[in-house]
Structure formats: structure tokens, C-alpha cells
Enzyme design. Structure first.
Site, PDB file in Angstrom:
ATOM      1  N   ASP A 106      74.869  20.436-114.490  1.00  0.00           N
ATOM      2  CA  ASP A 106      73.902  21.413-113.968  1.00  0.00           C
ATOM      3  C   ASP A 106      73.993  21.393-112.442  1.00  0.00           C
ATOM      4  OD1 ASP A 106      71.765  22.861-113.060  1.00  0.00           O
ATOM      5  OD2 ASP A 106      70.233  21.730-114.167  1.00  0.00           O
ATOM      6  N   TRP A 145      65.076  17.594-113.758  1.00  0.00           N
ATOM      7  CA  TRP A 145      65.874  18.588-114.480  1.00  0.00           C
ATOM      8  C   TRP A 145      66.679  17.949-115.601  1.00  0.00           C
ATOM      9  CZ3 TRP A 145      63.869  23.004-114.351  1.00  0.00           C
ATOM     10  CH2 TRP A 145      63.232  23.460-113.194  1.00  0.00           C
ATOM     11  N   LYS A 152      69.337  29.318-105.918  1.00  0.00           N
ATOM     12  CA  LYS A 152      69.368  28.272-104.898  1.00  0.00           C
ATOM     13  C   LYS A 152      70.464  28.565-103.864  1.00  0.00           C
ATOM     14  CE  LYS A 152      66.469  26.241-107.756  1.00  0.00           C
ATOM     15  NZ  LYS A 152      66.628  25.485-108.976  1.00  0.00           N
TER      16      LYS A 152
HETATM   17  C1  LIG Z   1      66.036  25.244-110.274  1.00  0.00           C
HETATM   18  C2  LIG Z   1      66.761  24.367-111.212  1.00  0.00           C
HETATM   19  C3  LIG Z   1      66.729  24.563-112.600  1.00  0.00           C
HETATM   20  C4  LIG Z   1      65.900  25.646-113.255  1.00  0.00           C
HETATM   21  O1  LIG Z   1      66.515  26.855-113.131  1.00  0.00           O
HETATM   22  P1  LIG Z   1      65.940  28.170-113.852  1.00  0.00           P
HETATM   23  O2  LIG Z   1      66.871  29.195-113.339  1.00  0.00           O
HETATM   24  O3  LIG Z   1      64.531  28.345-113.400  1.00  0.00           O
HETATM   25  O4  LIG Z   1      66.032  27.957-115.308  1.00  0.00           O
HETATM   26  C5  LIG Z   1      67.469  23.717-113.397  1.00  0.00           C
HETATM   27  N1  LIG Z   1      68.206  22.732-112.877  1.00  0.00           N
HETATM   28  C6  LIG Z   1      68.261  22.504-111.535  1.00  0.00           C
HETATM   29  C7  LIG Z   1      69.097  21.381-111.017  1.00  0.00           C
HETATM   30  C8  LIG Z   1      67.538  23.310-110.668  1.00  0.00           C
HETATM   31  O5  LIG Z   1      67.583  23.090-109.345  1.00  0.00           O
END
Ligand SMILES: *Cc1c(COP(=O)(O)O)cnc(C)c1O
Length: 359
Positions: free
Chosen positions: A171, A102, A195
Site C-alpha cells: 500500500d 492502515w 496524497k
Molecule cells: C490515505 C490512505 C489510505 C486510505 O485511502 P482511501 O483512498 O481513503 O481508501 C490507505 N492507506 C494509506 C497508506 C493511506 O495513506
């Protein structure tokens, strides 16, 4: 049907109690005589739900007054653009820690807006370790530092917040609400909901007020944090259903004792699973023990030809979505807040039985 446990990385398991609550009010939301999916986001019923949701979220994370909470769309992936658009503030450089899949995505997007200083890079150890912070090479001209506190795919998680002079953008898609954090250490925190927050379609952004208002030129107005902040995340129609559902999840987390309680439960869940993996020669996890994720636990079977059988049998046993990410292989158990210790115990028992049969 025996109780199934869903180990999906995202969209992920939601607490049963929350699903029942949503089911019970799905056809008629409070006094609205309509479903929550059918009512105006500007009507009193939805506005109340939205405000309560924000209030509970603020309370859970002890978010200081000088931070805005935004309920947006576009996923964490849209934030890969919105962070540079909003945080460069006239600058031309940003620092990014590259600790996983990511991070790679966030860096690629940032490069469209500025020069990126990759201040640490875990590519060579295949994202299984993080270099000591004193070895990071952070460019002091960077407008901000971006990092990914929990890398969902390799299962690599920071156990500290970097101390730097510039604002931090994080993030937190796969770790938010898993334990208490000190929000005041961050400039921006963002997380896709699917998540640890609720259904997909919602992205929550926590941003320090003084950082908003100066954006890169010629960008969509919708991508300006100040547009969203000044319109209470209702500049256009928000993702009403996931926003409401997230509110129900926040109530559930508060009921369970808040983030201190989540921390205790999540730590115990992760430790029990890593203990099971480490105590066998049949299973392994390659991540440096200090940085092992509490939320996403990848594991390999010594003989990878057994992967398919493991997945078939675990599914039959009611243990769902254990297939690892294709870039790592093997298995991955995502054990977010909604996964109870009993689910992890069921997985450990299954793993022990499988090893007896095939090891
Ligand atoms: C799942 C995830 C993403 C992607 O998220 P989207 O909502 O599909 O854009 C980005 N960063 C992390 C750490 C993730 O777990």
C-alpha cells in the site's frame, strides 16, 4: 494574500503549476470544445489523455512490460479487499506486517477472505518502530506478503523492501512517486491518488501480469484485476477528471527531473524538519530515527495545552491543516511532492517563533 502552504495528509496540496494548467484548460479541453469532465471516456480526446497519463507514469517508475497499470476507483480501501480476492489464487493464508493504522485496516479486511499471519507487529511500540526483518515470522504457506511502506498517520516509513519468496503487495498511497522504487520486487503496488498523485477518486494499481486471473469465488467482477486489465480500466466509467489531472501531475514530476530529483528534494525537506524538531526541547517526534517518514511528520509540543494556539496561529500565518491525527495527537505536517522546500522553511520559521513566544 500571502502564499499559503497546505500540509494536509490527503486530499493534499497539488503543485500550483498543475492547478493553473488545469484551470487554463478546464472549460475547453484541447480540441474537444467541451470540458474534460464532459467528454466520453471512450472518445479520442480522453483516450489520448488516459494513454499519455499511463505512459508518463510507467516512465517515471520504470515499470516493466510485464506489469499492468490500472486506473480504478474505491480508494486504497477497496484494494484492502481486491488484494486478497486476486492474490490468494487458491491459497487460504496471507502474511501481513502490522506497522500502523492502515495495516490494521488492511488486515481486518483480509481476514474476511483468509487466515492472516501477522508476521510482525508494532502495536506495542505504538507504531513508532519496526522490528528487524530477521525477527519477522512469515508463514511460508502464505500466498503473499502485504505491508504498508509508509504509514501516513504515525509517520513510520520502511527504508527497504522485504526479501521474501512470495509476491509482495504494498500500500504505497502516501509514498508513491516520492523516490525511485524497483517495481520488479513487487507483485502488486496500489495507491489512492489523493496524497501524491492527484485529486481523490482515483486509485492506481500496478500488478504483475502472471498474478491475475484467478480470483476468490462469488466476488464482484469489477474487483477482478483481469476484468480491469482486459478493458483498459474502462469496464465501467472511470474517474475521468482525476485520471486526467494525475496525468498533469506526472508531466510536472517529469519536468522537475523525475523521481531522482523528487528523492533529493523530499529527503532535504524531511531532514530539515526533523532537524528543527530534534534541536528543540519544545517539540518532539517519537518515531525511531531510521524509520521516520519523509512524507508525514508528526510532532508534539511539550505542553499539549498549546496545541490549539499553535493551530490557530499557524493557520493565520498561511500554514494549513497541521492538526495531527486524533490517534497520535499534536501536529502532523504532510510534505508530499507538491510541498516545496520554501513551505517547509516557512513552517520551521513559524515553529521557532512560536517556541520563542511560548517555550
Ligand atoms: C490515505 C490512505 C489510505 C486510505 O485511502 P482511501 O483512498 O481513503 O481508501 C490507505 N492507506 C494509506 C497508506 C493511506 O495513506
Amino acid at each position: 494574500m500571502t502564499q499559503a502552504y497546505n500540509f494536509s495528509a490527503g486530499p493534499a496540496m497539488l503543485p500550483r503549476e498543475v492547478l493553473h494548467k488545469i484551470q487554463s484548460e478546464l472549460l475547453e479541453y484541447q480540441n474537444s470544445k467541451a470540458s474534460v469532465m464532459e467528454i466520453s471516456h471512450r472518445g479520442v480526446d480522453f483516450m489520448e489523455a488516459a494513454e499519455k497519463s499511463e505512459q508518463d507514469f510507467r516512465e517515471l517508475l520504470s515499470i516493466p512490460e510485464n506489469y499492468k497499470v490500472l486506473f480504478l476507483q474505491g480508494g486504497a480501501s477497496a484494494q484492502f479487499s481486491m488484494v486478497p480476492i486476486n492474490l490468494l489464487r487458491g491459497g487460504f493464508k496471507a502474511s501481513y506486517a502490522n506497522t500502523g493504522h492502515w495495516s490494521v485496516k488492511a488486515i481486518a479486511e483480509a481476514k474476511r477472505y483468509c487466515e492472516v499471519n501477522v508476521c510482525t507487529d508494532s502495536t506495542e511500540n505504538n507504531f513508532t518502530n519496526i522490528d528487524d526483518f530477521q525477527n519477522w515470522d512469515i508463514d511460508e504457506d502464505a500466498s503473499y506478503l502485504h505491508y504498508t511502506p509508509n504509514e501516513t498517520i504515525a509517520g513510520l516509513e520502511f527504508d527497504y523492501v522485504p526479501e521474501v519468496s512470495m509476491p509482495i503487495a504494498a500500500d504505497m498511497s502516501s509514498t508513491i512517486l516520492s523516490r525511485p522504487i524497483d517495481v520488479s520486487k513487487f507483485g502488486v503496488i496500489y495507491a489512492g491518488a489523493q496524497k501524491n498523485i492527484g485529486p481523490s477518486g482515483l486509485t492506481i494499481v500496478i500488478v504483475r501480469e502472471d498474478l491475475i486471473g484467478e480470483v476468490v469465488k462469488h466476488q464482484p467482477k469489477l474487483f477482478d484485476y483481469s476484468t480491469q486489465a482486459h478493458n483498459d480500466s474502462m469496464f465501467n466509467t472511470p474517474a475521468t477528471f482525476p485520471w486526467y489531472a494525475a496525468g498533469r501531475v506526472f508531466e510536472w514530476v517529469k519536468d522537475k527531473g523525475g523521481l531522482n530529483a523528487m528523492q533529493t528534494i523530499n529527503k532535504a525537506k524531511a531532514e530539515s524538519l526533523y532537524r528543527a524538531i530534534d534541536s528543540s526541547d519544545f517539540y518532539s517526534n517519537p518515531v525511531s530515527s531510521r524509520y521516520r517518514s519523509w512524507m508525514n511528520v508528526p510532532f508534539l509540543i511539550a505542553d499539549e495545552k498549546l496545541n490549539i494556539t499553535f493551530l490557530e496561529r499557524s493557520k493565520e500565518a498561511g500554514l494549513l491543516a497541521l492538526k495531527g491525527h486524533r490517534s497520535v495527537g499534536g501536529m502532523r505536517a504532510s510534505i508530499y511532492n507538491a510541498m516545496p522546500q520554501e513551505g517547509v522553511d516557512a513552517l520551521i520559521n513559524f515553529m521557532n517563533d512560536f517556541e520563542k513566544d511560548f517555550g
